[in-house]
Design a protein around this motif. Structure first.
Motif, PDB file in Angstrom:
ATOM      1  N   PRO A 150       0.829  -1.212   0.000  1.00  0.00           N
ATOM      2  CA  PRO A 150       0.000   0.000   0.000  1.00  0.00           C
ATOM      3  C   PRO A 150       0.857   1.254   0.000  1.00  0.00           C
ATOM      4  O   PRO A 150       2.000   1.243   0.467  1.00  0.00           O
ATOM      5  N   ALA A 151       0.301   2.307  -0.555  1.00  0.00           N
ATOM      6  CA  ALA A 151       1.016   3.581  -0.560  1.00  0.00           C
ATOM      7  C   ALA A 151       1.180   4.078   0.867  1.00  0.00           C
ATOM      8  O   ALA A 151       0.358   3.805   1.747  1.00  0.00           O
ATOM      9  N   VAL A 152       2.271   4.775   1.091  1.00  0.00           N
ATOM     10  CA  VAL A 152       2.532   5.329   2.418  1.00  0.00           C
ATOM     11  C   VAL A 152       1.498   6.403   2.730  1.00  0.00           C
ATOM     12  O   VAL A 152       1.289   7.330   1.956  1.00  0.00           O
ATOM     13  N   ALA A 153       0.810   6.240   3.866  1.00  0.00           N
ATOM     14  CA  ALA A 153      -0.196   7.215   4.291  1.00  0.00           C
ATOM     15  C   ALA A 153       0.309   7.956   5.524  1.00  0.00           C
ATOM     16  O   ALA A 153       0.676   7.330   6.523  1.00  0.00           O
ATOM     17  N   LEU A 154       0.338   9.265   5.440  1.00  0.00           N
ATOM     18  CA  LEU A 154       0.776  10.060   6.581  1.00  0.00           C
ATOM     19  C   LEU A 154      -0.337  10.158   7.616  1.00  0.00           C
ATOM     20  O   LEU A 154      -1.511  10.298   7.280  1.00  0.00           O
ATOM     21  N   ALA A 155       0.046  10.091   8.876  1.00  0.00           N
ATOM     22  CA  ALA A 155      -0.917  10.209   9.966  1.00  0.00           C
ATOM     23  C   ALA A 155      -0.895  11.604  10.545  1.00  0.00           C
ATOM     24  O   ALA A 155       0.103  12.324  10.439  1.00  0.00           O
ATOM     25  N   GLY A 156      -2.007  11.977  11.150  1.00  0.00           N
ATOM     26  CA  GLY A 156      -2.064  13.249  11.844  1.00  0.00           C
ATOM     27  C   GLY A 156      -1.576  13.102  13.268  1.00  0.00           C
ATOM     28  O   GLY A 156      -0.988  12.075  13.648  1.00  0.00           O
ATOM     29  N   ALA A 157      -1.809  14.100  14.073  1.00  0.00           N
ATOM     30  CA  ALA A 157      -1.400  14.042  15.475  1.00  0.00           C
ATOM     31  C   ALA A 157      -2.113  12.892  16.165  1.00  0.00           C
ATOM     32  O   ALA A 157      -3.311  12.665  15.942  1.00  0.00           O
TER      33      ALA A 157
END
Length: 613
Positions: A150-157
């Motif tokens: 899967p594509a890298v997904a950035l997380a929030g705080a």
């Protein structure tokens, strides 16, 4: 030192200054041509990460990359790509295998197959054969696995994230645990200066006056100043010590290291009136200005090569010997950091020339390295054009230096540029999930450059500057952006221990009511200068003038004539002689017209000991 153009090359390459055959390898620059060739010829990529100052990179050029069988195997079976770490820190951050040189093997699309650091010649030929066999046998399987990932997904705080004093305490604990009580510094061997950790110690000591913190600082600074890490002939610090006792250095001298070391040593020497460290700062600054500073361009070079034979010579013998190679390339982040450090050094050495040169360096960066919208390019080679736009490290370093410049000199253009730069950083580099990317996102980014990264150190440093700028420009939106950025790392900073020092410094500022001195200039420029000096010296540095000086205090200067609207919008009077207002949070002391009145107002406001008339 060879500077060559060859097949697929879009820039000059730097090889060892000693005899070698590394140039016979058909090196390519990092770029679409190299990746397209790898795809078209169905060959793996050999990525060599090096640096002009790197001793073992030179050794690998002279040995491994000068072996006929290795040269032939690479040219026949691989697409060799050579990247200078200093030129492309974004590539280095994604592919470095633990040091320089890095020897990495990639798929034609840029995904990592395997890699290591230095490879001696007797190991390189069989390694090339194994990688090539693995690639041809498993490339289909590797491509299928990569396609399924899967594509890298950035997380929030993270949920429940909060900023608290415990963050600073945990990082301080990590720094203390790593501290070497026998010889100073951190860790055992090899031992690096770790200037971010030193700055955290210094700031915490200035705020608390805790004796053990001063002991840690002095042990570390003296250990680096009095033994082999320091060049006792020409001045300046070497890059790191190969032993715990600071006696046997690795002999490169780096502008990056000097920025941090000059800043910390100068701040500590000013705070304690330490004559010995003042002498070391003076000697190091003399080396810096005579060796790395370029009077014609106004910028600083990147480094001076390691040469253990040269550095074993006396002064007279050195004068008769060619000095090690100096990389005259200017890097925005390092030049900006050095300029910022000089604003601490100049008052210590009482040398106004250093202030003028620091201001000139920042002016040149703004005029020559800016893209026209407010973002900076990274690198400028002599006679060339700026290259590599929009790296976070450059924007962050310049923003801090601009704020330092305004605090030290009151130059309005420096604060205006800081505000413009901050707005551009937010517009272009801010991630939707919070924080800031390490480079400008772009379609078609090659290899792992397509993977977004939000490095903690640069994000923390940027957040710190946004908090400062918010207080100086009355812009709460910048403070909110800084706080959001810090929250992003509230559950991950502990993983890197003492290397989270920049994060702890920024959190410390976030938890502290903003302390500012606002100087409204009148027709008497000398009075404003006196007030600014009092703010910078008495309140921020001197332990003897105000008992609890505040190293987080910032200074802004507003011209009552040219900036009348901003002066009045901020709630100050625009008429009359020069006056200073010291505020902590929303509480301000009575206006002060003299340096003594300013320090007294600060003491009254904070509960510190009153200064002696």
């Amino acid at each position: 030192m060879l500077h060559l153009q060859g097949p697929g090359m879009s820039q000059a390459f730097h090889f060892s200054p000693r005899p070698n055959r590394a140039h016979e390898i058909h090196w390519n620059a990092w770029g679409p041509e190299a990746f397209a060739r790898a795809q078209a010829e169905d060959k793996p990529i050999l990525l060599a990460l090096s640096a002009v100052w790197c001793h073992w990179c030179h050794v690998m050029d002279e040995t491994t990359y000068s072996t006929a069988a290795v040269i032939g195997a690479i040219n026949d079976n691989f697409v060799p790509v050579r990247v200078d770490n200093d030129h492309r820190p974004d590539v280095n951050a994604r592919y470095n295998m633990g040091g320089w040189p890095t020897t990495a093997f990639l798929m034609p699309g840029g995904e990592t197959i395997t890699g290591t650091t230095y490879v001696p010649p007797e190991q390189m030929e069989p390694l090339l054969a194994r990688v090539l066999a693995f690639y041809h046998e498993r490339k289909g399987e590797i491509r299928e696995r990569l396609a399924a990932e899967p594509a890298v997904a950035l997380a929030g705080a993270p949920a429940g994230a909060a900023l608290g004093a415990a963050i600073v305490e945990r990082v301080m604990d990590a720094v203390t645990e790593l501290y070497d009580p026998a010889y100073g510094g951190f860790g055992t061997a090899p031992k690096f200066p770790m200037t971010d950790a030193l700055e955290l110690l210094l700031t915490q000591w200035q705020r608390t006056r805790e004796p053990r913190l001063r002991t840690m600082l002095e042990k570390s600074l003296y250990g680096m100043a009095d033994h082999g890490l320091y060049d006792h002939v020409e001045g300046g610090w070497f890059r790191y010590s190969t032993d715990r006792e600071w006696r046997v250095p690795h002999f490169e001298k780096m502008s990056e290291d000097h920025a941090g070391l000059l800043r910390v040593n100068a701040r500590y020497a000013r705070a304690t009136a330490d004559v010995h460290l003042r002498e070391r700062v003076a000697s190091a600054t003399s080396w810096l200005m005579s060796t790395l500073y370029d009077e014609s361009s106004g910028l600083f070079g990147g480094s001076q090569d390691a040469d253990e034979h040269y550095y074993a010579l006396s002064l007279e013998e050195r004068r008769a010997t060619a000095a090690p190679y100096v990389d005259r390339t200017a890097y925005t982040n390092w030049t900006a950091a050095l300029a910022g450090a000089l604003f601490e050094v100049a008052p210590l050495l009482e040398d106004a020339t250093l202030t003028r040169r620091a201001l000139r360096a920042l002016d040149v960066l703004w005029e020559r390295m800016c893209d026209g919208h407010g973002l900076l390019y990274h690198v400028l080679e002599s006679g060339g054009r700026p290259q590599t736009r929009g790296l976070l490290t450059d924007q962050t370093a310049l923003l801090r230096a601009l704020l330092d410049a305004h605090a030290a000199t009151g130059e309005a253009r420096m604060l205006a540029r800081a505000e413009q730069l901050a707005d551009e950083i937010v517009a272009v580099l801010a991630a939707k999930q919070g924080g800031f990317y390490d480079r400008v996102p772009e379609d078609g980014a090659l290899g792992f450059l397509a993977v977004p990264d939000r490095p903690l150190a640069e994000n923390a440093a940027l957040a710190d500057s946004l908090l400062r700028l918010s207080a100086l420009t009355d812009r709460p939106d910048l403070r909110e952006r800084g706080l959001e950025t810090l929250l992003l790392f509230a559950h991950g900073y502990e993983k890197i221990g003492a290397f989270a020092a920049p994060y702890a410094l920024a959190v410390m500022r976030a938890l502290t009511p903003p302390a500012t001195v606002t100087i409204i200039t009148g027709p008497d420029a000398a009075a404003a200068t006196s007030l600014r000096a009092a703010a910078a010296t008495s309140l921020r540095a001197a332990a003897t003038t105000v008992r609890l000086s505040d190293p987080l205090l910032d200074v802004r200067t507003l011209d009552a004539s040219a900036q009348r609207e901003r002066v009045e919008r901020s709630g100050y009077r625009a008429e009359g002689p020069a006056v200073a207002y010291v505020c902590v949070g929303a509480t301000c002391a009575a206006p002060a017209h003299t340096a003594h009145a300013l320090t007294a107002a600060y003491a009254m406001l904070t509960g510190a000991s009153a200064p002696i008339p």
